[in-house]
Design a protein around this motif. Structure first.
Motif, short mmCIF file in Angstrom:
data_model
loop_
_atom_site.label_atom_id
_atom_site.label_comp_id
_atom_site.label_asym_id
_atom_site.label_seq_id
_atom_site.Cartn_x
_atom_site.Cartn_y
_atom_site.Cartn_z
N PRO A 1 0.82 -1.23 0.00
CA PRO A 1 0.00 0.00 0.00
C PRO A 1 0.85 1.27 0.00
N PHE A 2 1.93 1.29 0.79
CA PHE A 2 2.81 2.46 0.84
C PHE A 2 3.53 2.64 -0.49
N GLY A 3 4.03 1.55 -1.06
CA GLY A 3 4.73 1.62 -2.34
C GLY A 3 3.82 2.13 -3.45
N ARG A 4 2.59 1.60 -3.51
CA ARG A 4 1.64 2.06 -4.53
C ARG A 4 1.30 3.54 -4.35
N ALA A 5 1.17 3.99 -3.09
CA ALA A 5 0.84 5.39 -2.84
C ALA A 5 1.98 6.31 -3.26
N LEU A 6 3.22 5.84 -3.14
CA LEU A 6 4.38 6.66 -3.49
C LEU A 6 4.60 6.81 -4.99
N LEU A 7 4.29 5.77 -5.76
CA LEU A 7 4.57 5.79 -7.19
C LEU A 7 3.96 7.01 -7.88
N GLY A 8 4.81 7.70 -8.64
CA GLY A 8 4.35 8.86 -9.40
C GLY A 8 4.39 10.17 -8.64
N LYS A 9 4.66 10.14 -7.35
CA LYS A 9 4.71 11.36 -6.55
C LYS A 9 6.03 12.09 -6.79
N ALA A 10 5.98 13.43 -6.62
CA ALA A 10 7.16 14.26 -6.81
C ALA A 10 7.56 14.87 -5.46
N VAL A 11 8.75 15.46 -5.41
CA VAL A 11 9.22 16.12 -4.20
C VAL A 11 8.21 17.20 -3.79
N GLY A 12 7.86 17.22 -2.51
CA GLY A 12 6.92 18.20 -1.99
C GLY A 12 5.49 17.70 -1.90
N GLU A 13 5.17 16.61 -2.61
CA GLU A 13 3.81 16.08 -2.57
C GLU A 13 3.58 15.26 -1.31
N GLU A 14 2.31 15.26 -0.89
CA GLU A 14 1.91 14.45 0.26
C GLU A 14 1.42 13.10 -0.21
N VAL A 15 1.68 12.09 0.62
CA VAL A 15 1.26 10.72 0.34
C VAL A 15 0.36 10.29 1.49
N HIS A 16 -0.80 9.75 1.16
CA HIS A 16 -1.74 9.26 2.17
C HIS A 16 -1.83 7.74 2.03
N VAL A 17 -1.58 7.05 3.13
CA VAL A 17 -1.57 5.59 3.10
C VAL A 17 -2.55 5.07 4.14
N GLU A 18 -3.47 4.20 3.70
CA GLU A 18 -4.40 3.57 4.63
C GLU A 18 -3.67 2.41 5.30
N ALA A 19 -3.49 2.53 6.62
CA ALA A 19 -2.80 1.51 7.40
C ALA A 19 -3.78 0.94 8.43
N PRO A 20 -3.44 -0.21 9.03
CA PRO A 20 -4.33 -0.78 10.05
C PRO A 20 -4.63 0.20 11.19
N ALA A 21 -3.67 1.07 11.51
CA ALA A 21 -3.87 2.03 12.59
C ALA A 21 -4.60 3.29 12.12
N GLY A 22 -4.97 3.36 10.86
CA GLY A 22 -5.64 4.53 10.30
C GLY A 22 -4.83 5.17 9.18
N MET A 23 -5.25 6.34 8.75
CA MET A 23 -4.58 7.05 7.67
C MET A 23 -3.23 7.60 8.15
N VAL A 24 -2.17 7.30 7.39
CA VAL A 24 -0.84 7.80 7.69
C VAL A 24 -0.45 8.76 6.57
N ARG A 25 0.13 9.91 6.95
CA ARG A 25 0.49 10.92 5.95
C ARG A 25 2.00 11.16 5.96
N TYR A 26 2.54 11.23 4.73
CA TYR A 26 3.97 11.49 4.55
C TYR A 26 4.11 12.61 3.53
N LYS A 27 5.25 13.29 3.58
CA LYS A 27 5.61 14.28 2.57
C LYS A 27 6.92 13.83 1.94
N VAL A 28 6.97 13.81 0.60
CA VAL A 28 8.18 13.41 -0.11
C VAL A 28 9.19 14.55 -0.04
N LEU A 29 10.37 14.27 0.53
CA LEU A 29 11.42 15.30 0.69
C LEU A 29 12.48 15.23 -0.41
#
Length: 157
Positions: free
Chosen positions: A125-153
């Motif tokens: 799920p994390f890998g699929r969410a990252l594909l195609g993203k550019a620096v500065g974009e946010e990535v939202h990943v549905e995890a068992p603990a809930g939605m996790v948010r990352y920013k590509v640096l």
């Protein structure tokens, strides 16, 4: 249609070497174990023989698995159409927006995934969410603990 296995050139070479080892050295070792266990007598109560036969089954299973991968692989190549976006083979740095922690990952094919060492599968799920993203974009990943948010640096090839 057979499943394609996406591999780096290094992983392809490792698999070829493993297959060679399994078919030469390891196969001979297991055959010797079986031969020695047979010499102990009655096979119906011979745990060494049973263990050697189990080992042979595992060996042939792994040989078949590696041969299947080698028959259906695709090498991960550099693509020029989107040089600044995450793709297979990219090394990335992300910021966990909830905890403010930086993390580094490499996006790899499923055969090379090792999450404990920062190698995530493009099929996760994390890998699929990252594909195609550019620096500065946010990535939202549905995890068992809930939605996790990352920013590509940062993205490196």
């Amino acid at each position: 249609m057979a499943k394609e296995f996406k591999l780096s050139a290094e992983r392809l070479e490792e698999l070829k070497q493993e297959l060679n080892y399994l078919k030469t050295v390891r196969e001979r070792e297991v055959a010797d174990q079986i031969k020695e266990a047979r010499s102990f007598g009655d096979l119906s109560e011979n745990s060494e023989y049973d263990e050697a036969k189990n080992e042979q089954g595992k060996l042939y299973s792994r040989i078949a698995e590696v041969e299947n991968i080698l028959a259906n692989y695709v090498i991960i190549e550099e693509h020029e159409e989107a040089p600044n976006s995450v793709r297979l083979g990219s090394k990335i740095r992300v910021l966990d927006l909830e905890f403010g922690e930086e993390e580094s990952y490499e996006v790899v094919g499923s055969q090379e995934a090792d999450p404990m060492n920062g190698r995530i599968s493009e099929d996760s799920p994390f890998g699929r969410a990252l594909l195609g993203k550019a620096v500065g974009e946010e990535v939202h990943v549905e995890a068992p603990a809930g939605m996790v948010r990352y920013k590509v640096l940062d993205i490196q090839k």
